[in-house]
Design an enzyme around this catalytic site. Sequence first.
Site, short mmCIF file in Angstrom:
data_model
loop_
_atom_site.label_atom_id
_atom_site.label_comp_id
_atom_site.label_asym_id
_atom_site.label_seq_id
_atom_site.Cartn_x
_atom_site.Cartn_y
_atom_site.Cartn_z
N ASN A 23 5.56 -33.05 10.55
CA ASN A 23 4.90 -33.86 9.52
C ASN A 23 5.81 -34.14 8.32
OD1 ASN A 23 2.70 -34.05 11.14
ND2 ASN A 23 1.49 -32.49 10.09
N ARG A 122 -10.70 -41.05 10.22
CA ARG A 122 -9.51 -40.82 9.38
C ARG A 122 -9.24 -42.05 8.51
NH1 ARG A 122 -5.20 -37.54 13.11
NH2 ARG A 122 -4.38 -36.90 11.09
N ASP A 305 -4.63 -27.55 11.18
CA ASP A 305 -3.85 -27.70 12.41
C ASP A 305 -3.68 -26.38 13.16
OD1 ASP A 305 -3.62 -30.39 11.97
OD2 ASP A 305 -1.52 -30.38 11.39
N ARG A 397 3.68 -34.27 21.89
CA ARG A 397 3.82 -35.05 20.65
C ARG A 397 4.32 -34.17 19.51
NH1 ARG A 397 -1.33 -38.35 19.11
NH2 ARG A 397 -0.03 -38.34 17.28
#
Length: 432
Positions: A23, A122, A305, A397
């Site tokens: 991120n 989102r 997460d 991913r």
Amino acid sequence: MEQYIIKGGKALAGEVTIGGAKNAALGILAAAVMTDEPVVIENLPDIRDINVMLQTMENIGAKVERLDRHSVRMCSGNISCMNVENEYIRKIRGSYYLIGALLGKYKQAQVALPGGCNIGSRPIDQHIKGFEALGAVVKIQYGLIQAEAKHLTGSHIYFDMVTVGATINVMLAAVLAEGLTILENAAKEPHIVDVANFLNSMGANIKGAGTDVIRIKGVPKLHGSTYSIIPDQIEAGTFMLVAAATKGDVTIKNVIPKHLEAITAKLEEIGVQVEEFDDSIRVVATKRLGHTQVKTLPYPGFPTDMQPQISTLLVISEGTSIVTEGVFENRFKYVDELAKMGASIRVEGTTAIIDGVDLLTGAIVSAPDLRAGAALVIAGLVAEGYTVVEQVEYIERGYEDFESKLCELGAVMEKIDANDEKAVRKFKLKAC
Ligand code: UD1
């Protein structure tokens, strides 16, 4: 389609090295287009989301040169196209950082609406509110976010909720705006600090990243830089949970222990031993773990997460645990998959009530998203018998070499083609 096949029941032990933070990397790659000078980015994770982002940047005219598996040199002096749209970019969340970056540098951007894991609604209203406050006109049409400004002027922006994405995105645009921007109720995640540090290394003037008030004094332009991305907090946390769930003994290297404190505190509370060193952490579990309550929150709270992974650990711990999701409203989709393996979880709204069971048993399960996929792998590692985790593309991913890192620790698992029955038979023969 590829899948993992896992034979569970082994305590994992040894050392694993954590890669760069996904991120942070998404924000940093977007920020790299904001200078015409060359930028070298090191410790970049070799994962699908990052490779899609790099490809996208090449498509709009950035020159991307791979120096090695984890380093790139980028030159964005010839960006020719402000329209960021391709079939892959819609699948990743971090693509929206290109709005802030291109808007900041070129005063215009058109970027496909972002995708990412399907973990609830989102919205991006806070991003738009921030860009508008800086003087941009923002429209959503034809599946694109279109932002344009004659020039950007610093502003005082109060976010309605703590949002990682909007904090980074508005910070990017504000770096090249005229005058002072103050972001209040900003997110404090380690990757926000990392993106700010990278921007500062390019000549930006950002103060307060890591607190809830960020002050950005606009500068006329940014220059080149060489920068190494911080270690991935969530990859590290996932391996901590792997060690705890398998009653293993794993030393996790290349981490910043401070970023893992919320996870460490929960693990210690339920009976895991965690030893911190300068840039590594050792996690040891020797007995059945206890129950607890977890609520996910923005940093420094327990990360959303890590919610599927801790829930999976609590499934095999003693007693009743309560896990409340405080960030996204639909992040328990993996619960039905865990139930196939014998888990006892009841979801009421954003809370999961978990009754610990003595044993999970192998089943065919499907990863509904990135982190839930990792959680199902953890379940497979502790379950009796064979577990097949389908849709590993979600896991890839965000985790580099996940199965080989786990195998190095002693996991019995393999990635195979979903239709390759011969490979399944071969694996089972080898594993027994
Ligand atoms: C980022 C991370 C994701 C992580 C999440 C929370 C990336 C690419 N993804 O996602 O892995 O789970 O932070 O740590 O970095 N919200 C709004 N309006 C907005 C923006 C957000 O209502 O304009 C809400 C969201 O719906 C959510 C909450 O705010 O409920 C937090 O979202 P945010 O922190 O922005 O998450 P992402 O940036 O999407």
